[in-house]
Design a protein around this motif. Structure first.
Motif, PDB file in Angstrom:
ATOM      1  N   VAL A 128       0.681  -1.173   0.088  1.00 18.78           N
ATOM      2  CA  VAL A 128      -0.104   0.144   0.021  1.00 18.78           C
ATOM      3  C   VAL A 128       0.774   1.486  -0.071  1.00 18.78           C
ATOM      4  CG1 VAL A 128      -1.707   1.137   1.161  1.00 18.78           C
ATOM      5  CG2 VAL A 128      -1.917  -1.020   0.978  1.00 18.78           C
ATOM      6  N   MET A 129       1.801   1.527   1.019  1.00 18.90           N
ATOM      7  CA  MET A 129       2.488   2.527   1.118  1.00 18.90           C
ATOM      8  C   MET A 129       3.467   2.968  -0.003  1.00 18.90           C
ATOM      9  SD  MET A 129       3.143   2.362   5.210  1.00 18.90           S
ATOM     10  CE  MET A 129       3.998   3.791   5.441  1.00 18.90           C
ATOM     11  N   VAL A 130       4.327   1.732  -0.468  1.00 19.08           N
ATOM     12  CA  VAL A 130       5.162   2.134  -1.416  1.00 19.08           C
ATOM     13  C   VAL A 130       4.263   2.389  -2.739  1.00 19.08           C
ATOM     14  CG1 VAL A 130       7.076   1.033  -2.967  1.00 19.08           C
ATOM     15  CG2 VAL A 130       7.051   0.785  -0.452  1.00 19.08           C
ATOM     16  N   GLY A 131       3.714   1.461  -2.838  1.00 19.67           N
ATOM     17  CA  GLY A 131       2.675   1.616  -4.321  1.00 19.67           C
ATOM     18  C   GLY A 131       1.934   3.051  -4.332  1.00 19.67           C
ATOM     19  N   LEU A 132       1.358   3.609  -3.440  1.00 20.01           N
ATOM     20  CA  LEU A 132       0.743   4.841  -3.426  1.00 20.01           C
ATOM     21  C   LEU A 132       1.808   6.069  -3.390  1.00 20.01           C
ATOM     22  CD1 LEU A 132      -2.257   4.505  -0.917  1.00 20.01           C
ATOM     23  CD2 LEU A 132      -2.392   4.729  -3.511  1.00 20.01           C
ATOM     24  N   GLY A 133       2.949   5.760  -2.667  1.00 24.88           N
ATOM     25  CA  GLY A 133       3.895   6.653  -2.856  1.00 24.88           C
ATOM     26  C   GLY A 133       4.812   6.581  -4.247  1.00 24.88           C
ATOM     27  N   LEU A 134       4.666   5.685  -4.943  1.00 31.04           N
ATOM     28  CA  LEU A 134       4.990   5.399  -6.305  1.00 31.04           C
ATOM     29  C   LEU A 134       4.327   6.423  -7.234  1.00 31.04           C
ATOM     30  CD1 LEU A 134       6.620   1.837  -6.699  1.00 31.04           C
ATOM     31  CD2 LEU A 134       7.732   4.028  -7.046  1.00 31.04           C
ATOM     32  N   SER A 135       2.957   6.393  -6.940  1.00 31.10           N
ATOM     33  CA  SER A 135       2.085   7.065  -7.929  1.00 31.10           C
ATOM     34  C   SER A 135       2.252   8.430  -7.772  1.00 31.10           C
ATOM     35  CB  SER A 135       0.732   6.647  -7.482  1.00 31.10           C
ATOM     36  OG  SER A 135       0.274   7.328  -6.202  1.00 31.10           O
ATOM     37  N   GLY A 136       2.977   8.807  -6.638  1.00 31.94           N
ATOM     38  CA  GLY A 136       3.247  10.284  -6.715  1.00 31.94           C
ATOM     39  C   GLY A 136       4.782  10.823  -6.663  1.00 31.94           C
TER      40      GLY A 136
END
Length: 434
Positions: A128-136
């Motif tokens: 969750v955190m790395v995935g959403l972080g990568l989106s930004g």
């Protein structure tokens, strides 16, 4: 809305354009490109090291490969799911703020990956955190920032450089990450890498929009700013060429994610030294510096749809040759080099087609939707790789699925029309924004 000929497209193609960006003080085009490329390098490089952690993490925690595979699959899915929204935020508030927030969330997720002792915490951190972080924080937002901040003559080449920098990050961070793992262990290695990601907010300051431009982007009045998120999305999803492009990018995600995460395990199953896995990922990154930059240059000169078809067909040939011969150091490195040429070289022509069809105003959001398709493919590539391996202890089926999808992508790009969406469609966007 103004229409003009796109200098990066064919002579008979048109694209919606904005006024050339004004000077940004110390943020010259070279500074913008350099900092954007460094962001792409760090965020993609650290992510590529996750494949090196599959075996040691699973052995340390006593979990099967499918547990970590699901975390990475979730990471890819949420990266794609968050990308249109992160792109829309970047379109409205500027790329710098989104990059900074994404970078901090990404770094925190990497630390949680290293410390998680429960599968749910692993899914939260690595997924969750790395995935959403990568989106930004990844190259999609960098590309959106380049589109808004750089002169038209810089954009195609700068997009190729940003993509190539991600591959340079993979080339640099794969052996570096393996060295950290060998010396400090996989947990400490991830924490060290997280400090690199924490530099993203600092680098992002170079991609900040000038105050007047941010204020203008928030105003309601000028026609070019009346297009709204949902209206623009509806128009894009009714445009056949955009849908074909989106379908093709699904295949790119499937290939890239499956190979990044499962190639090290595939090599280990065939008796290869762990160092070969790191060098193969590094080789992919090195050759994609050439492939991505070359694709960025060619995307401004050749029909982009033909370029994309050639790239996917090249992948098909490389995979068939690789699985047809015994696994050796030479065959693996040759495969890695060939795949590297076709790795993220899909990004410059794909993003370029989005800009040709709809112009720069909603570039972050509309490319984000295409990228979401890429990440759905990535989710399936990682997850199915782990699932099929758990059932058969073999990756053979995944290789053949990759070949079939590559042939599909080779064909699906050919009917794309490289021109702006019909003027009537853009009129609908404006009407919906009023």
């Amino acid at each position: 809305m103004m229409r003009t000929t796109n200098p990066m497209s064919q002579p008979d193609q048109t694209s919606f354009v904005q006024k050339e960006p004004a000077s940004h003080g110390w943020r010259t085009p070279w500074v913008i490109v350099l900092c954007g490329c460094l962001i792409s390098m760090v965020t993609f490089g650290v992510r590529s090291d996750y494949g090196l952690c599959v075996t040691p993490l699973s052995m340390t925690r006593g979990w099967g490969r499918e547990v970590f595979a699901f975390s990475i699959a979730l990471q890819n899915l949420l990266w794609g799911l968050g990308q249109p929204f992160a792109g829309a935020l970047a379109d409205r508030f500027g790329a710098a703020r989104v990059l900074a927030g994404g970078g901090m969330l990404y770094a925190a997720g990497v630390v949680l990956t290293a410390t998680a002792t429960d599968p749910l915490l692993l899914h939260l951190g690595a997924g969750v955190m790395v995935g959403l972080g990568l989106s930004g924080a990844a190259f999609a937002i960098v590309i959106a920032g380049f589109t808004r901040l750089l002169p038209t003559s810089w954009r195609s080449t700068a997009t190729g450089l940003a993509t190539a920098s991600g591959s340079l990050g993979q080339f640099t961070f794969a052996p570096l990450g393996q060295q950290f793992i060998d010396v400090y262990g996989w947990q400490a290695a991830l924490v060290i890498l997280a400090f690199g990601v924490a530099l993203v907010p600092l680098l992002a300051t170079a991609l900040a929009s000038p105050p007047k431009e941010r204020e203008s982007a928030l105003q309601v009045g000028a026609v070019i700013h009346e297009e709204r998120f949902i209206a623009a999305m509806k128009v894009a999803l009714r445009h056949p060429s955009y849908l074909l492009l989106t379908a093709g990018f699904f295949v790119c995600g499937f290939h890239v994610a499956f190979i990044t995460v499962h190639l090290p395990a595939y090599l280990a199953d065939n008796g290869a030294d762990p160092g070969l896995a790191a060098w193969s990922l590094s080789m992919i990154g090195l050759f994609n510096v050439i492939g991505a930059y070359g694709a960025g240059v060619l995307a401004g000169r050749w029909p982009r749809r033909w370029l994309l078809s050639a790239i996917y067909f090249g992948r098909v040939v490389a995979i068939i040759l690789f699985i047809s011969v015994p696994v050796t150091s030479w065959s693996t490195l040759a495969f890695a080099g060939a795949m590297g040429l076709f790795w993220l070289s899909t990004v410059p022509p794909t993003s370029g087609l989005v800009a040709v069809m709809f112009g720069p105003r909603h570039m972050g959001m509309l490319f984000g939707i295409v990228f979401f398709s890429h990440q759905v493919g990535a989710f399936l590539g990682v997850w199915l790789g782990g699932k099929f391996y758990a059932q058969s202890h073999s990756y053979d089926l995944m290789w053949w699925i990759s070949i079939a999808l590559g042939l599909f992508a080779t064909v699906v790009h050919l009917p794309i029309r490289e021109r702006a969406a019909p003027a009537s469609a853009h009129a609908q966007v404006i009407a919906a924004g009023q």
